[in-house]
Structure formats: C-alpha cells, structure tokens
Design an enzyme around this catalytic site. Structure first.
Site, PDB file in Angstrom:
ATOM      1  CG  HIS A 221       5.322 -26.135  38.804  1.00  7.05           C
ATOM      2  ND1 HIS A 221       4.923 -25.858  37.517  1.00  7.05           N
ATOM      3  CD2 HIS A 221       6.552 -26.690  38.676  1.00  7.05           C
ATOM      4  CE1 HIS A 221       5.868 -26.225  36.667  1.00  7.05           C
ATOM      5  NE2 HIS A 221       6.870 -26.742  37.351  1.00  7.05           N
TER       6      HIS A 221
ATOM      7  CG  HIS B 278       2.572 -21.318  37.463  1.00  7.49           C
ATOM      8  ND1 HIS B 278       1.634 -22.289  37.187  1.00  7.49           N
ATOM      9  CD2 HIS B 278       3.721 -21.986  37.742  1.00  7.49           C
ATOM     10  CE1 HIS B 278       2.197 -23.487  37.276  1.00  7.49           C
ATOM     11  NE2 HIS B 278       3.450 -23.324  37.620  1.00  7.49           N
TER      12      HIS B 278
ATOM     13  CB  CYS C 124      -0.252 -23.984  39.895  1.00 14.33           C
ATOM     14  SG  CYS C 124      -1.109 -22.437  39.540  1.00 14.33           S
TER      15      CYS C 124
END
Length: 169
Positions: A141, A125, A72
C-alpha cells in the site's frame, strides 16, 4: 469571596474527573489472523503483485499514479491497469468493486480496505494482498508517511483498522 468558592469547587470537581493519560509500548503488537491457505494464487495475481512491488519506496503523493509519487488507490489503479484490468481510480470507487470475501479467504491479488481515521469506520485506505500464510496477511500500500511499502494485517494498527476484503480477479 462567596462567589469564588463555588467556582473553585466546581473547577476542582471537573479537574478530578479528567481521565489520566496512560502510556503504551511503542513496539509493534501483533495479532493472529485466521486464514485458510488452500487456494494457490493465479499467475495474473502474482504478476500484478510483482509489478506493484516495483513501486516500493515511492513517495506518497495524493492523486499520484507514477514512480514520482502515488497514493494508495493510485497504486491499485496503476498495478491492475498494467495488466489491462480497469478499476476505479479512488478508494471510494474500489470499495464496491468485485465481490466481498471474508478475511479468512483472501489470496494474493485481493484488495484489503481500512478505516484509518479515528472513531470512523468509513473506508479511506486500500492495499493489495502480497502474501498469505497461516496467521498473517501481508499487503502492499502507499502510506502517507512512508510511501509505498508492505505491511501486515497482524500489526495492531492494521488489525483494528481493517474493514473488508474484496476480490476483483
């Protein structure tokens, strides 16, 4: 036998206190995200998102930054670097870059951060906002299970994992 009875009784008490497993629907539940859609995205932000989308379908690879695999933060690092914007390589470095903005204020090109580990609010994340419209924010992502993809913060999983948004442009 007299010693066995208290142990059996204690075992029954403990077993009866156990919570029951409940089942939930597997369908995607969505939530409405309050968003102001007043500002138009900059040409630079649109270009960064367009480049990030060229990685759609790229498999997940921890530490990766290329079409052969990326994570990510690698997606963010690579997409911004292509436009001569140097950002930290890791999610922990990115989470304090730029300045904090309210989710209602996000625009295309902003970064959104999530805590996906159970019982933790630690950011692990990150994604780039690709589209903002009333009630929904979409972001690109690198998912560890599905690779680079676009998701929505209105999806239950992302809605409850959301931690913060930051503007770096």
């Amino acid at each position: 036998m007299k010693r066995l009875f208290p142990i059996l009784l204690l075992t029954l008490c403990i077993a009866s206190c156990k919570s029951k497993k409940t089942t939930t629907s597997k369908s995607k539940q969505t939530h409405t995200v309050k968003v102001k859609t007043t500002a138009k995205p900059t040409a630079e932000a649109k270009s960064i998102v367009k480049y990030a989308k060229t990685f759609s379908g790229t498999r997940y690879k921890y530490g990766g930054t290329t079409k052969s695999g990326m994570d990510c933060s690698g997606l963010i690092y690579t997409s911004y670097k292509k436009h001569n914007i140097n950002l930290p390589r890791t999610t922990s470095g990115l989470k304090s870059t730029g300045y904090w903005i309210d989710l209602k204020e996000v625009n295309v090109g902003d970064l959104v951060f999530f805590a996906t580990n159970k019982n933790s609010r630690n950011v692990n994340h990150v994604g780039i906002v690709t589209n903002v419209r009333t009630g929904n924010v979409e972001f690109i992502h690198a998912s560890s299970s599905k690779g680079v993809m676009i998701s929505s913060i209105a999806e239950k999983y992302w809605y409850f994992s959301f931690v913060q948004a930051r503007r770096v442009l």
